[in-house]
Every structure is written in structure tokens, then in C-alpha cells.
Enzyme design. Structure first.
Site, PDB file in Angstrom:
ATOM      1  N   LYS A  20      -6.600  26.992 -18.209  1.00  0.00           N
ATOM      2  CA  LYS A  20      -5.347  27.747 -18.044  1.00  0.00           C
ATOM      3  C   LYS A  20      -4.424  27.525 -19.247  1.00  0.00           C
ATOM      4  O   LYS A  20      -3.760  28.452 -19.708  1.00  0.00           O
ATOM      5  CB  LYS A  20      -4.632  27.329 -16.755  1.00  0.00           C
ATOM      6  CG  LYS A  20      -5.274  27.886 -15.492  1.00  0.00           C
ATOM      7  CD  LYS A  20      -4.941  29.346 -15.362  1.00  0.00           C
ATOM      8  CE  LYS A  20      -5.519  30.140 -14.237  1.00  0.00           C
ATOM      9  NZ  LYS A  20      -6.583  29.799 -13.434  1.00  0.00           N
TER      10      LYS A  20
ATOM     11  N   LYS B 190     -19.710  33.422 -13.786  1.00  0.00           N
ATOM     12  CA  LYS B 190     -19.673  33.631 -12.340  1.00  0.00           C
ATOM     13  C   LYS B 190     -18.883  34.874 -11.980  1.00  0.00           C
ATOM     14  O   LYS B 190     -18.044  35.332 -12.760  1.00  0.00           O
ATOM     15  CB  LYS B 190     -19.067  32.412 -11.654  1.00  0.00           C
ATOM     16  CG  LYS B 190     -17.620  32.173 -12.026  1.00  0.00           C
ATOM     17  CD  LYS B 190     -16.896  31.297 -11.019  1.00  0.00           C
ATOM     18  CE  LYS B 190     -15.427  31.244 -11.391  1.00  0.00           C
ATOM     19  NZ  LYS B 190     -14.527  30.787 -10.401  1.00  0.00           N
TER      20      LYS B 190
ATOM     21  N   LYS C 287     -12.576  37.523  -9.634  1.00  0.00           N
ATOM     22  CA  LYS C 287     -11.656  38.653  -9.699  1.00  0.00           C
ATOM     23  C   LYS C 287     -11.103  38.821 -11.112  1.00  0.00           C
ATOM     24  O   LYS C 287     -11.092  39.910 -11.665  1.00  0.00           O
ATOM     25  CB  LYS C 287     -10.517  38.412  -8.709  1.00  0.00           C
ATOM     26  CG  LYS C 287      -9.551  39.544  -8.622  1.00  0.00           C
ATOM     27  CD  LYS C 287      -8.539  39.264  -7.549  1.00  0.00           C
ATOM     28  CE  LYS C 287      -7.188  39.857  -7.872  1.00  0.00           C
ATOM     29  NZ  LYS C 287      -7.180  41.253  -8.233  1.00  0.00           N
TER      30      LYS C 287
HETATM   31  P1  TYM Z   1     -10.603  30.647  -4.814  1.00  0.00           P
HETATM   32  O1  TYM Z   1      -9.553  31.396  -4.084  1.00  0.00           O
HETATM   33  O2  TYM Z   1     -10.700  30.819  -6.292  1.00  0.00           O
HETATM   34  O3  TYM Z   1     -12.027  30.979  -4.214  1.00  0.00           O
HETATM   35  C1  TYM Z   1     -12.260  30.897  -2.817  1.00  0.00           C
HETATM   36  C2  TYM Z   1     -13.644  30.359  -2.546  1.00  0.00           C
HETATM   37  O4  TYM Z   1     -14.651  31.197  -3.096  1.00  0.00           O
HETATM   38  C3  TYM Z   1     -15.524  30.448  -3.898  1.00  0.00           C
HETATM   39  N1  TYM Z   1     -16.004  31.267  -5.026  1.00  0.00           N
HETATM   40  C4  TYM Z   1     -17.283  31.328  -5.420  1.00  0.00           C
HETATM   41  N2  TYM Z   1     -18.383  30.723  -4.942  1.00  0.00           N
HETATM   42  C5  TYM Z   1     -19.547  30.997  -5.556  1.00  0.00           C
HETATM   43  N3  TYM Z   1     -19.668  31.868  -6.587  1.00  0.00           N
HETATM   44  C6  TYM Z   1     -18.601  32.506  -7.093  1.00  0.00           C
HETATM   45  N4  TYM Z   1     -18.723  33.372  -8.082  1.00  0.00           N
HETATM   46  C7  TYM Z   1     -17.328  32.236  -6.506  1.00  0.00           C
HETATM   47  N5  TYM Z   1     -16.063  32.674  -6.738  1.00  0.00           N
HETATM   48  C8  TYM Z   1     -15.268  32.071  -5.829  1.00  0.00           C
HETATM   49  C9  TYM Z   1     -14.717  29.263  -4.380  1.00  0.00           C
HETATM   50  O5  TYM Z   1     -15.539  28.188  -4.746  1.00  0.00           O
HETATM   51  C10 TYM Z   1     -13.882  28.960  -3.166  1.00  0.00           C
HETATM   52  O6  TYM Z   1     -14.591  28.167  -2.251  1.00  0.00           O
HETATM   53  N6  TYM Z   1      -8.634  26.084  -5.035  1.00  0.00           N
HETATM   54  C11 TYM Z   1      -9.279  27.049  -4.158  1.00  0.00           C
HETATM   55  C12 TYM Z   1      -8.476  27.390  -2.932  1.00  0.00           C
HETATM   56  C13 TYM Z   1      -8.038  26.211  -2.151  1.00  0.00           C
HETATM   57  C14 TYM Z   1      -8.861  25.403  -1.327  1.00  0.00           C
HETATM   58  C15 TYM Z   1      -8.001  24.406  -0.801  1.00  0.00           C
HETATM   59  C16 TYM Z   1     -10.216  25.411  -1.008  1.00  0.00           C
HETATM   60  C17 TYM Z   1      -6.779  25.729  -2.104  1.00  0.00           C
HETATM   61  N7  TYM Z   1      -6.754  24.646  -1.291  1.00  0.00           N
HETATM   62  C18 TYM Z   1      -8.484  23.435   0.063  1.00  0.00           C
HETATM   63  C19 TYM Z   1     -10.685  24.430  -0.151  1.00  0.00           C
HETATM   64  C20 TYM Z   1      -9.826  23.443   0.362  1.00  0.00           C
HETATM   65  C21 TYM Z   1      -9.497  28.315  -4.957  1.00  0.00           C
HETATM   66  O7  TYM Z   1      -8.788  28.599  -5.875  1.00  0.00           O
HETATM   67  O8  TYM Z   1     -10.497  29.103  -4.462  1.00  0.00           O
END
Ligand code: TYM
Length: 328
Positions: free
Chosen positions: A111, A194, A197
Site C-alpha cells: 500500500k 490472484k 477486485k
Molecule cells: P478481503 O475482503 O480482501 O477478502 C475476503 C476473503 O476472500 C479471500 N480472497 C481470496 N481467496 C482466494 N483467492 C483469491 N483470489 C481471493 N481473493 C480474496 C480472502 O483471503 C478473504 O478470506 N482482511 C480481510 C477481511 C477481514 C477479516 C477479518 C478476515 C477483516 N477482519 C477477520 C477474517 C477475520 C480482507 O481484507 O479480506
């Protein structure tokens, strides 16, 4: 009974990466565990979204959670900002989180590089907020994709550190959960990396048949193999990975054999892949569309979830305050 928790940032629609990396496990785990699935709207503030966008994206994820099959009667579905206890725990964790370790987190460093004029404290302390999200319900299992591994390491570290500082065995160490043998990384169809969005390479659960086909047909490939059994270059390997996820084993084997015999026609493979993605998404898409217009139902789910999550979080906070030395 063990507790499961996970969350997703509301930054638009859910894509296949979110589904196969995380939501698929949510749907399965709700049958066996005490589950909390939330919408991480505080986390999304690091990019300074417009209030209208927050409202819209939160509602989107809520209807997509339910459309994917998360049952608000089985799992607690809630919006992070409805549970203010999380912010208090975040404050306590930040007092024991150090600049050096926070600065070393890869996603923070990314970032800093990609948005140098918005390196805010929320980005830096993202791992302590995520740890607070998880340990506030004393979660044992956290279903996440591969990209969250470092954040999970930090969450474990902060939970251990709290226990150590106060000489208690209070917070369990949360483990990442994956349905597959390894953590899931759903590839993008733009040749590398990967699906995400912000990468602009995502297929969304609500994409219609035509959109899916258009995106898949545009996926990057190469001139085709020139020798039998050659190693697939990344863009081609990514297509096969997607096929492994959404298609039957027979379909995968068929195209894999064609590749190994240098008879592959990428157009055929893509057509099949688009069909299989659509077959997978269609029922989910229909449910999402049906639910998303029912504001009263969504409001009811959010209220019910906020109540249940607050009850659990408040209990933890009462105990944490006592451990730290504050009045009950
Ligand atoms: P976020 O919102 O970026 O993504 C949500 C979930 O989707 C998974 N993910 C993927 N898995 C496999 N391949 C991909 N291409 C892919 N893109 C997204 C992410 O691994 C995630 O599980 N920090 C987290 C949100 C969060 C969270 C938490 C998660 C905040 N607090 C507490 C678990 C526990 C995030 O930004 O995910």
C-alpha cells in the site's frame, strides 16, 4: 463447541476468489460450529469511501452472504461497525503492537508503494483491528484465502502477547481454516496473480452468462504447447486451476490430456470453462438478486446479527477490562 469467525471488506461485489477462498467454507462450517461472519466496514475506511458507497456495499455483501447460503439462523451475520466493543479491543491491542512489526507486513508495504499519498494509521494498524475482530469472539478457526496468511500470523501473535503480558490463558490462538489441503488462491484470468477486485480481473458471483463468457474468452493464453507434457506457463496454468475449481474431474482431465498431447484448442477450453462457471453461479446469482431488493429482510438480519454479536463481544470486553485492571 469451537468458534469460527471470518469477514470480508465491503468494497463491491463478491467474486469467485472470495467465494472459493472463504465463503464456501462459511457455508459448510455453519452446520457444525458456532459461527460469526461479518462485514468489515471499518477496515474499508482506509480508502476513504463515500458514505453512500459504504451503505451500498454493506448491503451488497449482506445479500451476497445470504445468497451464497449463509443462514442467519445458524450463523451470526453482522456488520463490524454495529459492534463497538471491537474498537475498544483494537485500542488495547494497539498499545502492544509495535511500529517495526506493523511496518514489515507485506500488504502494508504494498500500500505504501501503491498509494503513497494515503499511508494512514488505519492501514498500519490493519492487523491489530483484524486481530480484534477475531479474538473478540475467541475464535478458534478462521476460514480465509492464502492472501490473509500474514494477517493471521499477526492475529496469533497479538493473542499470545496479550495472554503473556497479563499472565492469563484467555485468548485462544486462532488457526486459519481451508477446505482444501492448502490455502486457496484463485487466480485472475489476466495471466498472472490472484483474482481481486482492484486487479480488475474478477468474475463476480452476480455476473450474467454473457459477461462471464466475455471475460473468460478474453483470458490470456499463449501459442499452445509445442512438445508433449510440457509445463504450462502461468496464464494457461491459471485457466486450468479455474477449471479444477469449477468443472468436473472428467472435464479437467479431458482438456489436460489435450494439452499434454499438444492438441489443445484454447477456444474450446474457454467455452467449457465459461459454461461451468455460469452453471455454478446461476443459482447463487438468482438468490442474490431476489434477496437484494428486500430491504426489510436485510435490515432484520443485520439487527438480529448485531444483537447476537454484541452480546458475545460485550462478555469478552467485560473480562478483558478486568484482566487489564479497569473497573468492571
Ligand atoms: P478481503 O475482503 O480482501 O477478502 C475476503 C476473503 O476472500 C479471500 N480472497 C481470496 N481467496 C482466494 N483467492 C483469491 N483470489 C481471493 N481473493 C480474496 C480472502 O483471503 C478473504 O478470506 N482482511 C480481510 C477481511 C477481514 C477479516 C477479518 C478476515 C477483516 N477482519 C477477520 C477474517 C477475520 C480482507 O481484507 O479480506
Amino acid at each position: 463447541m469451537e468458534t469460527v469467525l471470518s469477514g470480508i471488506r465491503p468494497t463491491g461485489n463478491l467474486h469467485l476468489g472470495n467465494y472459493f477462498g472463504a465463503v464456501q467454507s462459511f457455508v459448510k462450517l455453519q452446520e457444525e460450529y458456532k459461527c460469526f461472519f461479518f462485514i468489515a466496514d471499518w477496515h474499508s475506511l482506509t480508502t476513504h469511501p463515500h458514505p453512500e458507497n459504504i451503505r451500498k456495499s454493506v448491503k451488497t455483501i449482506l445479500s451476497e452472504y445470504v445468497g451464497c447460503g449463509i443462514d442467519p439462523e445458524k450463523a451470526t451475520i453482522y456488520i463490524q461497525s454495529d459492534v463497538r466493543e471491537v474498537a475498544e479491543l483494537y485500542l488495547y491491542l494497539n498499545m502492544n503492537a509495535y511500529l517495526g512489526e506493523l511496518e514489515r507486513v507485506t500488504s502494508f508495504k504494498d500500500k505504501v508503494r501503491s498509494q503513497p499519498d494515503n499511508v494512514n494509521a488505519g492501514l498500519l494498524t490493519y492487523p491489530s483491528l483484524m486481530a480484534a475482530d477475531i479474538i473478540i469472539h475467541k475464535a478458534n478457526k478462521v476460514p480465509v484465502g492464502k492472501d490473509q496468511e500474514q494477517n493471521m500470523e499477526m492475529a496469533r501473535k497479538f493473542a499470545r502477547r496479550f495472554n503473556m503480558i497479563y499472565g492469563v490463558e484467555y485468548f485462544p490462538e486462532p488457526a486459519s481454516f481451508h477446505m482444501t489441503e492448502k490455502a486457496m488462491k484463485v487466480p485472475g484470468l489476466d495471466g498472472s496473480g490472484k483474482m481481486g477486485k482492484s486487479e480488475g480481473n474478477a468474475i463476480y458471483l452476480i455476473d450474467d452468462e454473457k459477461t462471464i463468457k466475455k471475460k473468460v474468452m478474453k483470458a490470456v493464453t499463449d501459442g499452445g504447447p509445442t512438445q508433449p507434457d510440457s509445463i504450462k506457463p502461468e496464464p494457461v496454468a491459471n485457466l486450468f486451476t479455474m477449471m479444477e475449481i469449477v468443472s468436473t474431474k472428467d472435464t479437467y482431465d479431458y482438456f489436460n490430456d489435450k494439452y499434454n498431447n499438444c492438441e489443445i484448442r484454447y477456444g474450446d477450453l474457454k467455452k467449457q470453462l465459461a459454461e461451468d462457471i455460469n452453471a455454478f453461479c446461476a443459482p447463487i446469482r438468482e438468490r442474490i438478486l431476489a434477496i437484494s431488493s428486500d430491504d426489510a429482510y436485510l435490515e432484520k438480519i443485520a439487527r438480529f446479527g448485531a444483537e447476537k454479536a454484541t452480546e458475545s463481544a460485550a462478555k469478552t470486553l467485560r473480562e478483558v477490562r478486568e484482566i487489564i485492571g479497569f473497573r468492571p
